[in-house]
Design a protein around this motif. Structure first.
Motif, PDB file in Angstrom:
ATOM      1  N   ASN A  37      37.253  39.822  37.990  1.00  0.00           N
ATOM      2  CA  ASN A  37      36.993  41.051  37.251  1.00  0.00           C
ATOM      3  C   ASN A  37      37.907  42.144  37.810  1.00  0.00           C
ATOM      4  N   ALA A  38      38.902  42.514  37.020  1.00  0.00           N
ATOM      5  CA  ALA A  38      39.875  43.508  37.481  1.00  0.00           C
ATOM      6  C   ALA A  38      39.217  44.841  37.805  1.00  0.00           C
ATOM      7  N   GLY A  39      38.201  45.223  37.029  1.00  0.00           N
ATOM      8  CA  GLY A  39      37.515  46.494  37.278  1.00  0.00           C
ATOM      9  C   GLY A  39      36.824  46.508  38.619  1.00  0.00           C
ATOM     10  N   ASP A  40      36.135  45.396  38.955  1.00  0.00           N
ATOM     11  CA  ASP A  40      35.461  45.303  40.247  1.00  0.00           C
ATOM     12  C   ASP A  40      36.478  45.338  41.391  1.00  0.00           C
ATOM     13  N   PHE A  41      37.588  44.637  41.181  1.00  0.00           N
ATOM     14  CA  PHE A  41      38.631  44.612  42.217  1.00  0.00           C
ATOM     15  C   PHE A  41      39.206  46.009  42.441  1.00  0.00           C
ATOM     16  N   ILE A  42      39.432  46.747  41.357  1.00  0.00           N
ATOM     17  CA  ILE A  42      39.969  48.110  41.487  1.00  0.00           C
ATOM     18  C   ILE A  42      39.000  49.008  42.239  1.00  0.00           C
ATOM     19  N   ILE A  43      37.691  48.824  42.024  1.00  0.00           N
ATOM     20  CA  ILE A  43      36.692  49.627  42.742  1.00  0.00           C
ATOM     21  C   ILE A  43      36.818  49.392  44.252  1.00  0.00           C
ATOM     22  N   LEU A  44      36.988  48.117  44.630  1.00  0.00           N
ATOM     23  CA  LEU A  44      37.138  47.797  46.056  1.00  0.00           C
ATOM     24  C   LEU A  44      38.471  48.321  46.600  1.00  0.00           C
ATOM     25  N   VAL A  45      39.499  48.299  45.759  1.00  0.00           N
ATOM     26  CA  VAL A  45      40.784  48.880  46.168  1.00  0.00           C
ATOM     27  C   VAL A  45      40.634  50.379  46.409  1.00  0.00           C
ATOM     28  N   LEU A  46      39.927  51.060  45.513  1.00  0.00           N
ATOM     29  CA  LEU A  46      39.689  52.502  45.683  1.00  0.00           C
ATOM     30  C   LEU A  46      38.878  52.791  46.933  1.00  0.00           C
ATOM     31  N   LEU A  47      37.976  51.862  47.273  1.00  0.00           N
ATOM     32  CA  LEU A  47      37.197  52.007  48.508  1.00  0.00           C
ATOM     33  C   LEU A  47      38.094  51.812  49.727  1.00  0.00           C
ATOM     34  N   THR A  66      39.047  48.620  58.268  1.00  0.00           N
ATOM     35  CA  THR A  66      39.138  48.107  56.888  1.00  0.00           C
ATOM     36  C   THR A  66      38.745  46.645  56.772  1.00  0.00           C
ATOM     37  N   GLN A  67      38.468  46.002  57.900  1.00  0.00           N
ATOM     38  CA  GLN A  67      38.234  44.558  57.878  1.00  0.00           C
ATOM     39  C   GLN A  67      37.018  44.172  57.033  1.00  0.00           C
ATOM     40  N   TRP A  68      36.037  45.067  56.947  1.00  0.00           N
ATOM     41  CA  TRP A  68      34.825  44.759  56.176  1.00  0.00           C
ATOM     42  C   TRP A  68      35.135  44.641  54.674  1.00  0.00           C
ATOM     43  N   ILE A  69      36.060  45.479  54.191  1.00  0.00           N
ATOM     44  CA  ILE A  69      36.450  45.391  52.773  1.00  0.00           C
ATOM     45  C   ILE A  69      37.298  44.142  52.543  1.00  0.00           C
ATOM     46  N   GLY A 194      30.499  43.914  56.128  1.00  0.00           N
ATOM     47  CA  GLY A 194      31.156  43.158  55.070  1.00  0.00           C
ATOM     48  C   GLY A 194      30.247  42.121  54.440  1.00  0.00           C
ATOM     49  N   VAL A 195      29.489  41.419  55.260  1.00  0.00           N
ATOM     50  CA  VAL A 195      28.565  40.398  54.742  1.00  0.00           C
ATOM     51  C   VAL A 195      27.472  41.036  53.894  1.00  0.00           C
ATOM     52  N   ILE A 196      26.913  42.138  54.361  1.00  0.00           N
ATOM     53  CA  ILE A 196      25.861  42.835  53.608  1.00  0.00           C
ATOM     54  C   ILE A 196      26.393  43.320  52.267  1.00  0.00           C
ATOM     55  N   LEU A 197      27.611  43.910  52.281  1.00  0.00           N
ATOM     56  CA  LEU A 197      28.202  44.397  51.034  1.00  0.00           C
ATOM     57  C   LEU A 197      28.452  43.227  50.066  1.00  0.00           C
ATOM     58  N   TYR A 198      28.900  42.096  50.588  1.00  0.00           N
ATOM     59  CA  TYR A 198      29.159  40.919  49.744  1.00  0.00           C
ATOM     60  C   TYR A 198      27.865  40.431  49.089  1.00  0.00           C
ATOM     61  N   ILE A 199      26.812  40.321  49.877  1.00  0.00           N
ATOM     62  CA  ILE A 199      25.538  39.825  49.340  1.00  0.00           C
ATOM     63  C   ILE A 199      24.978  40.796  48.308  1.00  0.00           C
ATOM     64  N   LEU A 200      24.995  42.103  48.629  1.00  0.00           N
ATOM     65  CA  LEU A 200      24.490  43.100  47.678  1.00  0.00           C
ATOM     66  C   LEU A 200      25.346  43.147  46.421  1.00  0.00           C
ATOM     67  N   TYR A 201      26.654  42.960  46.590  1.00  0.00           N
ATOM     68  CA  TYR A 201      27.566  43.003  45.449  1.00  0.00           C
ATOM     69  C   TYR A 201      27.248  41.897  44.447  1.00  0.00           C
ATOM     70  N   VAL A 209      28.463  49.252  46.145  1.00  0.00           N
ATOM     71  CA  VAL A 209      29.532  50.069  46.730  1.00  0.00           C
ATOM     72  C   VAL A 209      28.996  51.442  47.116  1.00  0.00           C
ATOM     73  N   LEU A 210      28.110  51.985  46.265  1.00  0.00           N
ATOM     74  CA  LEU A 210      27.500  53.275  46.578  1.00  0.00           C
ATOM     75  C   LEU A 210      26.518  53.153  47.736  1.00  0.00           C
ATOM     76  N   LEU A 211      25.781  52.046  47.772  1.00  0.00           N
ATOM     77  CA  LEU A 211      24.739  51.871  48.791  1.00  0.00           C
ATOM     78  C   LEU A 211      25.326  51.588  50.174  1.00  0.00           C
ATOM     79  N   VAL A 212      26.443  50.872  50.218  1.00  0.00           N
ATOM     80  CA  VAL A 212      27.021  50.483  51.517  1.00  0.00           C
ATOM     81  C   VAL A 212      28.366  51.167  51.745  1.00  0.00           C
ATOM     82  N   GLY A 213      29.257  51.088  50.759  1.00  0.00           N
ATOM     83  CA  GLY A 213      30.617  51.582  50.952  1.00  0.00           C
ATOM     84  C   GLY A 213      30.707  53.073  51.188  1.00  0.00           C
ATOM     85  N   ILE A 214      30.034  53.854  50.348  1.00  0.00           N
ATOM     86  CA  ILE A 214      30.118  55.316  50.481  1.00  0.00           C
ATOM     87  C   ILE A 214      29.574  55.800  51.825  1.00  0.00           C
ATOM     88  N   PRO A 215      28.402  55.318  52.293  1.00  0.00           N
ATOM     89  CA  PRO A 215      27.937  55.746  53.622  1.00  0.00           C
ATOM     90  C   PRO A 215      28.927  55.409  54.740  1.00  0.00           C
TER      91      PRO A 215
END
Length: 572
Positions: A37-47, A66-69, A194-201, A209-215
């Motif tokens: 999904n290009a949109g999802d990938f772009i969101i992670l790139v923006l993060l 950046t290793q978690w992303i 990274g693992v938590i973000l992957y599972i939640l994603y 991304v809002l719950l883990v990435g932004i904080p």
């Protein structure tokens, strides 16, 4: 760090081979999945962008968190997607650094290194049975394989880092350093995030991304600002310490030496120029530091509003330039072609500019506004310290010189004689001679033409003696019409011959004065003669005051009593 052209060519050549080969390998082993999904990938790139732009600095070591992303993208989309993300992160970091032209090689160097790290760590993951199946259930093997991938990535990164410093930069660094400790700690923080973000994603979608990435990004921002404040406090503390050290010194050259040495440690600088306002008309260079050494040839002076230094002098405020194109049109100083960033600050005392200091770097955007403020404080410290040093040296010089002739006085003469005798006793000097020179019939000059005329004779005699003796010895006005000369290393016969040369030179010279006692003041030209007494150590004595008495005895008994205008040696 600077490297040669040959190594730069090797880096670019390696980049053209390693990076395409790595992407080809990744596209074969782990291409983008059909569910990509290009949109999802772009969101992670923006993060990734703020994470790459906000490195955490610990013990002056920048750690890019950046290793978690990277872990999330690798587990979700595979090796090829992770490599695309990593290369984009490197590009963003290089843009942020605003590299100068001679540092452009750092992009292919990092790009090739991280391509190799991605391929090797991904290969380890696949060899151990790792797959990309976002919809599968999470079990112990998933956590273990994810950790193996992250650890392999971290370990390979460290190995390549040490190899590059050893082979490319020719700098040997210890593998087990403090930097390794902090990198290891960041690994154990990045892995669970990274693992938590992957599972939640995979369970909640982009909201993760809002719950883990932004904080996490906000945490990095807080740490970045905290680090910035810590750096500012550290600069302030160093500035205060340097200010105290400067005010303790009372010699002009010592003040400048301490200032330059410490400023070059505090600030990232390749160039430093210190200019002093002379006669309120021009700026003259008193120190020029370029490429690791002080330049002996100084550029021509600047006038007010001429060049960057002249503009700072006129404006009475500092200027900050991030790159060459900002200051290139206004400079008249002739700065080196590779200078980019520039700090220009006036030295102020009592709201008056006493000088200008220019600090330059080869790198772009290396200075910040707070560094301009700190440097401004340091320049004020320097202005006050240099002024104090000048006053001290002037007062000291006045205390050891005759106010009329500007020669050294008797007190300084006695001190230097003691120092030379100490060297004589220690075997550092084989001999020393002393001359006592007395102007013949000087009282008649005062009585006939006035004391002001006598003073004119004394001043001209002092200038003549200085021009004759120069660096051969030390000349002083000993008292009244008497002058004394120390000749280190001279034996008695050598000193006697030199004294005869002095006597003949004075005898042949015309002295100009005015008759202040005549009804009409008029200019006169007169001839003056001198009598000279000579003594030497250790031939005559081994005590400094006894050497003076010997020369005095030779002067009055051997020269004055037998007709004057003579040189007499002390005879035991």
């Amino acid at each position: 760090m600077v490297i040669g052209r040959k190594k730069k060519w090797i880096i670019w050549l390696a980049w053209t081979v390693v990076v395409p080969a790595s992407f080809l390998y990744a596209s074969q082993v782990s291409p983008l999945p059909s569910s990509f999904n290009a949109g999802d990938f772009i969101i992670l790139v923006l993060l990734m962008i703020p994470a790459a732009l906000l490195p955490v600095i610990i013990n002056q070591t920048p750690i890019s968190f950046t290793q978690w992303i990277v872990l999330v993208v690798f587990l979700q989309f595979g090796l090829l997607a992770e490599m695309i993300l990593t290369q984009f992160s490197i590009l963003i970091t290089m843009i942020r650094l605003r590299l100068s032209r001679d540092q452009y090689f750092r992009f292919p160097l990092n790009s090739a290194m991280f391509s190799a790290v991605s391929v090797l760590s991904g290969t380890v993951y696949y060899l151990l049975g790792g797959t990309h199946n976002p919809g599968a259930s999470v079990d112990v093997s998933f956590f273990l394989l994810a950790f193996v991938y992250v650890f392999a990535y971290y370990l390979l990164n460290q190995l390549f880092f040490n190899f590059i410093h050893s082979f490319i930069y020719s700098v040997k660094i210890s593998f087990f350093s403090k930097d390794l400790v902090w990198e290891t700690l960041s690994l154990f923080v990045a892995y669970p995030i990274g693992v938590i973000l992957y599972i939640l994603y995979n369970s909640a979608g982009n909201i993760s991304v809002l719950l883990v990435g932004i904080p996490v990004i906000l945490m990095l921002l807080v740490l970045h600002n905290y680090n910035r404040a810590s750096i500012m406090n550290e600069y302030l503390q160093k500035a205060v310490e340097l200010g105290h050290r400067l005010t303790e010194k009372l010699k002009f050259d010592e003040v400048l030496e301490i200032f330059v040495k410490n400023v070059l440690k505090m600030f990232p600088a390749n160039y430093l120029y210190i200019l002093e306002v002379v006669d309120d008309e021009r700026l003259e260079y008193i120190r020029c530091y370029e490429k690791g050494e002080f330049a002996e040839v100084k550029p021509p002076p600047l006038k007010k509003n001429e060049g960057i230094g002249g503009l700072v002098w006129s404006a009475k405020r500092g200027m900050l330039f991030h790159e060459r194109r900002e200051w290139q049109r206004m400079e008249k100083e002739g700065f080196p072609d590779d200078m980019e960033s520039l700090l220009a600050v006036p030295m102020m005392k009592n709201n008056r500019v006493t000088g200008v200091i220019l600090l330059g770097s080869k790198r772009k955007r290396v200075y910040d506004k707070f560094q301009l403020a700190i440097f401004d404080i340091l320049c004020s410290y320097l202005a006050i310290s240099l002024d104090n040093a000048k006053h001290y040296e002037k007062t000291k010089d006045e205390s050891i010189r005759c106010p009329l002739t500007k020669l050294y006085n008797a007190r300084y003469f006695h001190d230097k004689l003691e120092e030379i005798f100490e060297k004589l006793r220690n075997g550092e000097m084989p001999s020393v001679s002393l001359l006592l020179i007395d102007i013949d019939h000087f009282k008649m000059v005062n009585d006939t033409y006035g004391h002001q005329s006598g003073n004119e004779i004394l001043c001209q005699m002092a200038d003549l003696l200085k021009s004759i003796i120069q660096s051969k010895g030390i000349v002083a006005r000993y008292g009244g019409e008497e002058f004394a000369v120390i000749l280190p290393g001279y034996k008695k016969e050598e000193a006697s011959s030199f004294a005869e040369y002095i006597r003949k030179t004075i005898e042949s010279r015309s002295f100009v004065m005015y008759n202040d006692l005549a009804e009409v003041r008029r200019k006169l030209s007169v001839r003056v003669t001198v009598s000279i007494g000579v003594s030497a150590a250790p031939a005559d004595t081994d005590e400094p005051m006894a050497l003076l008495r010997c020369a005095d005895r030779a002067l009055y008994i051997g020269a004055k009593r037998v007709g004057r205008n003579k040189v007499a040696k002390y005879v035991i």
